[in-house]
Design a protein around this motif. Structure first.
Motif, PDB file in Angstrom:
ATOM      1  N   UNK A 159       0.583  -1.554  -0.291  1.00 39.46           N
ATOM      2  CA  UNK A 159       0.313  -0.102  -0.025  1.00 39.46           C
ATOM      3  C   UNK A 159      -0.146   1.139   0.012  1.00 39.46           C
ATOM      4  N   UNK A 160       2.071   1.813  -0.736  1.00 39.03           N
ATOM      5  CA  UNK A 160       2.785   2.400  -1.071  1.00 39.03           C
ATOM      6  C   UNK A 160       1.827   4.335  -1.202  1.00 39.03           C
ATOM      7  N   UNK A 161       0.838   4.180  -1.733  1.00 40.76           N
ATOM      8  CA  UNK A 161       0.307   5.213  -1.585  1.00 40.76           C
ATOM      9  C   UNK A 161      -0.182   5.515  -0.298  1.00 40.76           C
ATOM     10  N   UNK A 162      -0.621   5.128   0.074  1.00 42.45           N
ATOM     11  CA  UNK A 162      -0.482   5.580   1.914  1.00 42.45           C
ATOM     12  C   UNK A 162      -0.238   6.085   1.797  1.00 42.45           C
ATOM     13  N   UNK A 163       1.809   5.126   2.277  1.00 39.92           N
ATOM     14  CA  UNK A 163       2.211   5.963   3.210  1.00 39.92           C
ATOM     15  C   UNK A 163       2.488   7.333   2.313  1.00 39.92           C
ATOM     16  N   UNK A 220       0.650   9.617   0.897  1.00 41.17           N
ATOM     17  CA  UNK A 220       0.072  10.690   1.914  1.00 41.17           C
ATOM     18  C   UNK A 220      -0.262  10.852   3.567  1.00 41.17           C
ATOM     19  N   UNK A 221       0.180   9.543   4.064  1.00 43.05           N
ATOM     20  CA  UNK A 221       0.093  10.106   5.685  1.00 43.05           C
ATOM     21  C   UNK A 221       1.159  10.196   6.103  1.00 43.05           C
ATOM     22  N   UNK A 222       2.364   9.395   5.254  1.00 48.04           N
ATOM     23  CA  UNK A 222       4.169  10.809   5.419  1.00 48.04           C
ATOM     24  C   UNK A 222       4.516  11.290   5.224  1.00 48.04           C
ATOM     25  N   UNK A 223       4.054  12.224   3.913  1.00 47.01           N
ATOM     26  CA  UNK A 223       4.257  12.726   2.860  1.00 47.01           C
ATOM     27  C   UNK A 223       3.739  14.416   3.352  1.00 47.01           C
ATOM     28  N   UNK A 224       2.238  13.547   2.323  1.00 45.46           N
ATOM     29  CA  UNK A 224       1.535  14.912   2.746  1.00 45.46           C
ATOM     30  C   UNK A 224       0.698  15.436   3.704  1.00 45.46           C
ATOM     31  N   UNK A 225       0.672  14.022   4.788  1.00 46.20           N
ATOM     32  CA  UNK A 225       0.320  15.151   6.674  1.00 46.20           C
ATOM     33  C   UNK A 225       1.410  15.782   7.003  1.00 46.20           C
ATOM     34  N   UNK A 259      11.197   5.143   1.896  1.00 50.52           N
ATOM     35  CA  UNK A 259      11.049   6.533   0.916  1.00 50.52           C
ATOM     36  C   UNK A 259      10.511   7.761   1.420  1.00 50.52           C
ATOM     37  N   UNK A 260       8.935   6.912   1.981  1.00 51.02           N
ATOM     38  CA  UNK A 260       7.857   7.982   2.391  1.00 51.02           C
ATOM     39  C   UNK A 260       8.386   9.046   3.598  1.00 51.02           C
ATOM     40  N   UNK A 261       9.509   8.423   4.363  1.00 53.17           N
ATOM     41  CA  UNK A 261       9.723   9.167   5.263  1.00 53.17           C
ATOM     42  C   UNK A 261      11.114  10.710   4.927  1.00 53.17           C
ATOM     43  N   UNK A 262      11.727   9.654   3.990  1.00 53.62           N
ATOM     44  CA  UNK A 262      13.226  10.697   3.296  1.00 53.62           C
ATOM     45  C   UNK A 262      11.891  11.907   2.767  1.00 53.62           C
TER      46      UNK A 262
END
Length: 339
Positions: free
Chosen positions: A105-109, A111-116, A163-166
Motif C-alpha cells: 500500500x505505498x500510496x497510503x504511505x 499520503x500519510x507520511x509526506x502529505x500529512x 522513501x516516504x520518511x525521507x
C-alpha cells in the motif's frame, strides 16, 4: 534498574505550556503524552478519527483535565490547522510505520507520511509555533555504509516506508531553510517497550513465547539493530523540543550498541527461560534488496546539542516489556501475521 532521567528540570520548562502531539494514540506517542502530562503540560492529543471513539494507546493513559483528545486525519489540512492552533510546540509523530505493509500500500504511505507532514509544517508556519519536533526513522539510512551511523550518512530508500520518511524529512528541512520554521528532526533507532504491537520484532518474540509456542516464527535473524527503550526515546523528544541549537538539525537517538535479531531472540529466551525453537518464516522476509542489514546509532550530536543519552540497558528494558506483554497477552494475536 536505570531509566531516563525524569522530570524536575522538565517540569520547570514544560509546566503550563500547550503542546500538540500527532500520532498520540500510537506506541511512542502515548508515552510522550503521558510524560508531558506528568510534567504539567497541557496536551492536545491528535488521534486518528474512528467511529468507536477509541483513543488507541491513550486508553491506557487515562483522562486528565490537561488532556484534550482531538480526533482527525493528518491528511486533512484544515483539521491539522485546527489542531496546531494555540499550541506552543508540535510533536509530529503521526505516520504509517509498518514496513511490510508499505510494499502493498505505498500510496497510503505517501499520503500519510509526506502529505500529512506537509500539512503540519504549513500549519505551524502560518500560526507561528515556537518549535516543531518532526519524527524520522533510522530506516532512512538504509543498510549502513559505515558504523556508527551519524547524521551525515547518505539516505537510502530501501522500502516505500523509508522513501516516504525521507520525503517528509526533506520537507521539514525545506521549511527551515525556506521559511525559517523552527523545526528539528529526530531520528530514533529501533524503539521498543510496553504498548508496542507485534508489528515489531521484540513483541513478536515475547508474545509467541508467552502463548506457549514451541516454534517462534521470525524473518531474517541476521540484521543488526540498535534497540532503545521507549522512555529514553521520549526523553529525547523533550530534550530536542527545548534545545536552543536544535532547529534545522537532524538528531539521532540511539544507544550506539548493535545486536542481531538472532542474538536478541536468544537474550529474550534467556530472560524468559524458554527453549522454543526459532523457525524462519518466508512470509516475514523483506525483498532481498530491501532488507536493511545494519543500523547502529552514532549519538554524539544528541549529547552535544541536547545533553541526551540513553539510560536503560537492553536487559532491563526487555524485562519491563516482558512484564507488560504478559499482563496484556490477550491483545496479541500470536497465530496471525499481519503485514
Amino acid at each position: 534498574m536505570t531509566t531516563a532521567a525524569s522530570a524536575p528540570e522538565e517540569s520547570k520548562t514544560l509546566a503550563g505550556r500547550r503542546m500538540l502531539v500527532t500520532g498520540a494514540g500510537g506506541f511512542i506517542g502515548s508515552h510522550l503524552v503521558e510524560r508531558l502530562l506528568a510534567c504539567g503540560a497541557h496536551v492536545r492529543a491528535f488521534v486518528h478519527y474512528n467511529a468507536r471513539s477509541h483513543w488507541g494507546h491513550l486508553e491506557a493513559v487515562g483522562a486528565s483535565p490537561r488532556l484534550e483528545i482531538f480526533p482527525g486525519d493528518i491528511c486533512d489540512p484544515s483539521r491539522v490547522r485546527q489542531g496546531v492552533d494555540g499550541c506552543d510546540t508540535v510533536f509530529h509523530l503521526a505516520a504509517l510505520i509498518a514496513i511490510p505493509y508499505s510494499y502493498v500500500a505505498p500510496t497510503a504511505y505517501v499520503q500519510a507520511n509526506i502529505v500529512g507532514t506537509l500539512n503540519v509544517l504549513e500549519a505551524a508556519r502560518q500560526l507561528g509555533v515556537r518549535r516543531v519536533v518532526h519524527t524520522s526513522t533510522s530506516e532512512t539510512y538504509g543498510t549502513a555504509r559505515y558504523v556508527p551511523i551519524d547524521e551525515a550518512h547518505p539516505l537510502q530508500g530501501q522500502s516505500p516506508y523509508s522513501a516516504s520518511k525521507i520525503g517528509a524529512d526533506k520537507l521539514a528541512e525545506s521549511y527551515f531553510l525556506s521559511f525559517g520554521l523552527p523545526v528539528a528532526t529526530i531520528r530514533p533507532f529501533n524503539t521498543y517497550g510496553p504498548r508496542q504491537s507485534a508489528r515489531a520484532v521484540i513483541p513478536t518474540i515475547i508474545s509467541q513465547i508467552l502463548s506457549g509456542k514451541r516454534s517462534i516464527r521470525l524473518g531474517s535473524l541476521a540484521p543488526v539493530r540498535d534497540f532503545n527503550f521507549v522512555r529514553d526515546t521520549v526523553a529525547g523528544f523533550l530534550a530536542v523540543a527545548d534545545a536552543p541549537a536544535a532547529p534545522g538539525e537532524v538528531i539521532n537517538l540511539g544507544s550506539g550498541v548493535g545486536i542481531s535479531i538472532g542474538h536478541t531472540a536468544a537474550l529474550i529466551q534467556e530472560l524468559m527461560v524458554s527453549s522454543a525453537e526459532i523457525v524462519g518464516d518466508e512470509s516475514r522476509l523483506r525483498p532481498p534488496a530491501s532488507e536493511v542489514m545494519q543500523l547502529v546509532c552514532g549519538n554524539d550530536k544528541a549529547l552535544r546539542l541536547t545533553g541526551w543519552q540513553p539510560r536503560t540497558t537492553l536487559r532491563d528494558g526487555l524485562k519491563q516489556t516482558i512484564a507488560y506483554i504478559q499482563a496484556h497477552l490477550d491483545q496479541y494475536k500470536t497465530d496471525v501475521y499481519n503485514v
